[in-house]
Design an enzyme around this catalytic site. Structure first.
Site, mmCIF file in Angstrom:
data_model
loop_
_atom_site.group_PDB
_atom_site.id
_atom_site.type_symbol
_atom_site.label_atom_id
_atom_site.label_comp_id
_atom_site.label_asym_id
_atom_site.label_seq_id
_atom_site.Cartn_x
_atom_site.Cartn_y
_atom_site.Cartn_z
ATOM 1 N N GLY A 24 44.041 41.710 42.170
ATOM 2 C CA GLY A 24 43.412 41.754 43.484
ATOM 3 C C GLY A 24 42.725 40.443 43.846
ATOM 4 C CD GLU A 25 44.501 37.502 48.367
ATOM 5 O OE1 GLU A 25 43.972 38.027 49.369
ATOM 6 O OE2 GLU A 25 45.450 36.706 48.434
ATOM 7 C CE LYS A 26 35.198 43.677 44.989
ATOM 8 N NZ LYS A 26 34.704 43.179 43.730
ATOM 9 C CD GLN A 48 36.764 42.243 31.653
ATOM 10 O OE1 GLN A 48 37.880 42.333 31.143
ATOM 11 N NE2 GLN A 48 36.585 42.312 32.964
ATOM 12 C CG HIS A 68 41.760 50.152 40.874
ATOM 13 N ND1 HIS A 68 40.576 50.835 40.986
ATOM 14 C CD2 HIS A 68 41.472 49.033 40.152
ATOM 15 C CE1 HIS A 68 39.613 50.176 40.353
ATOM 16 N NE2 HIS A 68 40.131 49.077 39.846
ATOM 17 C CB ALA A 128 35.802 53.668 37.772
ATOM 18 C CG LEU A 129 42.081 54.093 38.432
ATOM 19 C CD1 LEU A 129 43.500 54.649 38.257
ATOM 20 C CD2 LEU A 129 42.071 52.588 38.228
HETATM 21 P P1 AMP Z 1 39.014 46.329 37.778
HETATM 22 O O1 AMP Z 1 39.328 47.724 37.384
HETATM 23 O O2 AMP Z 1 37.770 46.208 38.607
HETATM 24 O O3 AMP Z 1 39.074 45.365 36.622
HETATM 25 O O4 AMP Z 1 40.161 45.869 38.771
HETATM 26 C C1 AMP Z 1 41.515 45.952 38.392
HETATM 27 C C2 AMP Z 1 42.337 45.199 39.403
HETATM 28 O O5 AMP Z 1 42.149 45.770 40.690
HETATM 29 C C3 AMP Z 1 41.938 43.717 39.523
HETATM 30 O O6 AMP Z 1 43.095 42.930 39.695
HETATM 31 C C4 AMP Z 1 41.070 43.718 40.751
HETATM 32 O O7 AMP Z 1 41.027 42.472 41.412
HETATM 33 C C5 AMP Z 1 41.771 44.750 41.606
HETATM 34 N N1 AMP Z 1 40.865 45.295 42.625
HETATM 35 C C6 AMP Z 1 39.606 45.768 42.446
HETATM 36 N N2 AMP Z 1 39.070 46.114 43.639
HETATM 37 C C7 AMP Z 1 40.007 45.842 44.580
HETATM 38 C C8 AMP Z 1 40.066 45.976 46.006
HETATM 39 N N3 AMP Z 1 39.033 46.436 46.707
HETATM 40 N N4 AMP Z 1 41.190 45.598 46.647
HETATM 41 C C9 AMP Z 1 42.254 45.101 45.944
HETATM 42 N N5 AMP Z 1 42.266 44.958 44.612
HETATM 43 C C10 AMP Z 1 41.161 45.317 43.924
#
Ligand code: AMP
Length: 282
Positions: free
Chosen positions: A149-151, A61, A37, A32-33
């Site tokens: 991501g720091e998110k 998880q 991402h 769901a990029l």
């Molecule tokens: P996810 O698909 O949500 O597991 O995220 C995959 C990677 O993308 C993880 O390292 C997240 O921290 C990073 N990520 C998600 N949202 C953001 C964002 N808004 N800004 C930067 N990195 C993100």
């Protein structure tokens, strides 16, 4: 872009590239990029010869089965976005490929305080599941550097810790949070917000930024109370936590002299049935 769904094909391809002396930058995702991402992928491309992304909605998880079932899955669209961003390799396995036997229990890592506070407290088992899948993915992709991501600040701290205690030879690169124009942190879960909720959620980031300015003339408990009131007075939002933590250990900071610097403010808010998290540096 090469697309693989099996571990063998992925490993064969990447081992050959490594033998040629190429460096690998890896961006694990659950799909769901969005542009957040893609910003990680862009950084991986800048710093490595080969960029690899993975898309895997990792069941271990999710502590809530419903959350797993309804997690957005948009693989066709994701592939188009990764191609447009010139990603070299995508690994998109099925659950059977990553977890062939339900009988074998994955070894747990003692995360100490990192696994006990904030998300760890509210989502039991979540970070064990994250560690399990990231370790498996690292063993398959063999990256030189991996981008997080720091998110998801607590996840980043957990991964840095895991790599350190297990001596995993991967450099973890933190990447800044990518935001919408109104400050909302991009997240795959934002698609679930209805138009009213979407209009109100920028208050989360705005409140944290205001709290940062108030950091000089309030005690921590006053600051926390102020954030709680500010968020909860909005009928669409319900605060789960607002914590100020040490950026490395995530120890909760409850009693110190203000202003606090070099720390992280972390927030989790319920919006209807959706949970949103965000954080900023103090
Ligand atoms: P996810 O698909 O949500 O597991 O995220 C995959 C990677 O993308 C993880 O390292 C997240 O921290 C990073 N990520 C998600 N949202 C953001 C964002 N808004 N800004 C930067 N990195 C993100």
């Amino acid at each position: 872009m090469e697309i693989f769904s099996t571990i063998k094909e992925t490993r064969d391809c990447l081992i050959n590239l490594k033998k040629e002396g190429k460096t690998i930058g890896f961006v694990p995702t659950m799909g769901a990029l969005h542009r957040g991402h893609i910003s990680l992928l862009e950084q991986a491309k800048k710093e490595n010869d080969i960029s690899v992304s993975s898309i895997f909605v990792n069941p271990t998880q999710f502590n809530d089965k419903k959350d797993l079932e309804k997690y957005p899955r948009t693989i066709e669209d994701d592939i188009l976005k990764l191609k447009a961003a010139h990603c070299d390799v995508l690994f998109a396995p099925g659950v059977e490929e990553m977890y062939p036997s339900t009988l074998v229990k994955e070894p747990e890592i003692d995360l100490g305080n990192l696994g006990k506070v904030m998300e760890g407290k509210l989502r039991p088992g979540h970070f064990q599941g994250v560690c399990t899948v990231v370790k498996k993915l690292f063993d398959i992709v063999l990256p030189n550097k991996a981008y997080f991501g720091e998110k998801d600040f607590q996840q980043l701290a957990v991964i840095k810790y895991m790599v350190r205690i297990l001596n995993i030879p991967v450099e973890i690169i933190p990447c800044p949070t990518f935001r919408e124009a109104d400050g909302l942190a991009m997240s795959s879960r934002n698609v679930f917000l209805n138009p009213d909720e979407r209009k109100n959620v920028p208050l989360i980031y705005k409140t944290m930024m205001e709290a940062k300015l108030l950091n000089t003339n309030k005690t921590i408990s006053e600051l926390k109370k102020w954030v709680e009131e500010k968020v909860n007075e909005n009928p669409f939002l319900k605060l789960e936590y607002f914590e100020i933590v040490n950026s490395e250990t995530l120890q909760l900071i409850t009693d110190t002299h203000l202003p606090i610097t070099g720390c992280r403010a972390c927030i989790a808010v319920k919006v209807g049935t959706i949970r949103l998290i965000d954080n900023i540096a103090l």
